[in-house]
Write a protein that holds these residues in place. Sequence first.
Motif, PDB file in Angstrom:
ATOM      1  N   CYS A 166       0.823  -1.205   0.000  1.00 21.56           N
ATOM      2  CA  CYS A 166       0.000   0.000   0.000  1.00 21.56           C
ATOM      3  C   CYS A 166       0.858   1.256   0.000  1.00 21.56           C
ATOM      4  N   VAL A 167       1.872   1.315   0.876  1.00 16.45           N
ATOM      5  CA  VAL A 167       2.656   2.532   1.017  1.00 16.45           C
ATOM      6  C   VAL A 167       3.537   2.776  -0.199  1.00 16.45           C
ATOM      7  N   SER A 168       3.829   1.721  -0.954  1.00 18.16           N
ATOM      8  CA  SER A 168       4.689   1.880  -2.138  1.00 18.16           C
ATOM      9  C   SER A 168       3.901   1.896  -3.444  1.00 18.16           C
ATOM     10  N   GLN A 169       2.578   1.897  -3.340  1.00 19.82           N
ATOM     11  CA  GLN A 169       1.722   1.854  -4.528  1.00 19.82           C
ATOM     12  C   GLN A 169       2.013   0.626  -5.391  1.00 19.82           C
ATOM     13  N   TYR A 210      12.402   6.836  -1.059  1.00 17.23           N
ATOM     14  CA  TYR A 210      11.953   6.542  -2.421  1.00 17.23           C
ATOM     15  C   TYR A 210      10.935   5.408  -2.453  1.00 17.23           C
ATOM     16  N   MET A 211      10.863   4.629  -1.363  1.00 17.28           N
ATOM     17  CA  MET A 211       9.875   3.557  -1.312  1.00 17.28           C
ATOM     18  C   MET A 211       8.488   4.073  -0.926  1.00 17.28           C
ATOM     19  N   VAL A 212       8.462   5.157  -0.159  1.00 17.51           N
ATOM     20  CA  VAL A 212       7.199   5.658   0.380  1.00 17.51           C
ATOM     21  C   VAL A 212       6.574   6.610  -0.637  1.00 17.51           C
ATOM     22  N   LYS A 213       5.488   6.157  -1.254  1.00 15.69           N
ATOM     23  CA  LYS A 213       4.820   6.952  -2.290  1.00 15.69           C
ATOM     24  C   LYS A 213       3.416   7.381  -1.884  1.00 15.69           C
TER      25      LYS A 213
END
Length: 252
Positions: A166-169, A210-213
């Motif tokens: 979820c957090v990385s789309q 960069y992982m958190v989108k």
Amino acid sequence: MTDYIEPPQDLPLSPRVKALRKAYETAIGNLDKYRQENAGYATKRSLNSLDQFVYYVPAIREAEKELREQEIEAAANGKPLPDRDKMLRPIEQKVSEYRRMVPALEALVTRARHEYAEGVKAELVSMGLKEAKAAQKARDDWEKAYRAAMEAKTTLEKHAGLFSWCVSQGDMDSAPRTGHSQGDNLEFWELTEDGRLSFEASQALDFLDYMVKVPGLIEPNPNPPIAEEYNHNPKPRHFIAKVDGYGDNWEH
């Protein structure tokens, strides 16, 4: 097991053997108490001025000292000397009693210790079977708890992976570090009061920027780094007195 090895206190002793242990402890207590209360009648050893061992009884030494003082006082006053036997005999009797009583109390300790040891030996089989049964139960409980822990860990990895997705789309389907030699650090998983992953936990879990989108799932950094302001002042130019041989804009 010998008479001189104290059994562990946690042994499942029968009431009979517990009574023997109590009797043994009482015998030791009686011996210690008698020695403490009558220490003045025990024979002591010390070194004299010639570094030779001398033996004495403190109570007798004190009584003889008192007797000498009374003798000096009587001689000074022209009175009869005090009765030596009357003064020392009671002390000597106590000394004699001490020398007989201590071995008797020690014998009682030895007897009680032997009876206690024999009582324990007689119950080793029954106690061993009880302890084997208790160990088996503990082992079964440990195995059950271990299986539950492994199942909980699998569930944790599952939901942490879904959170990562979820957090990385959708770029990640497992928590960071999964499969790496250092582990996934899921023991650091911790939520804030509003249900978001705490910032400290996200750092321990290696959720890199960069992982958190998707914002709102991880607590923002409570202490973000302060950005330095751009300095618009130009660097001053320095010149030497003679510029021959140097460029017009040479700086030093």
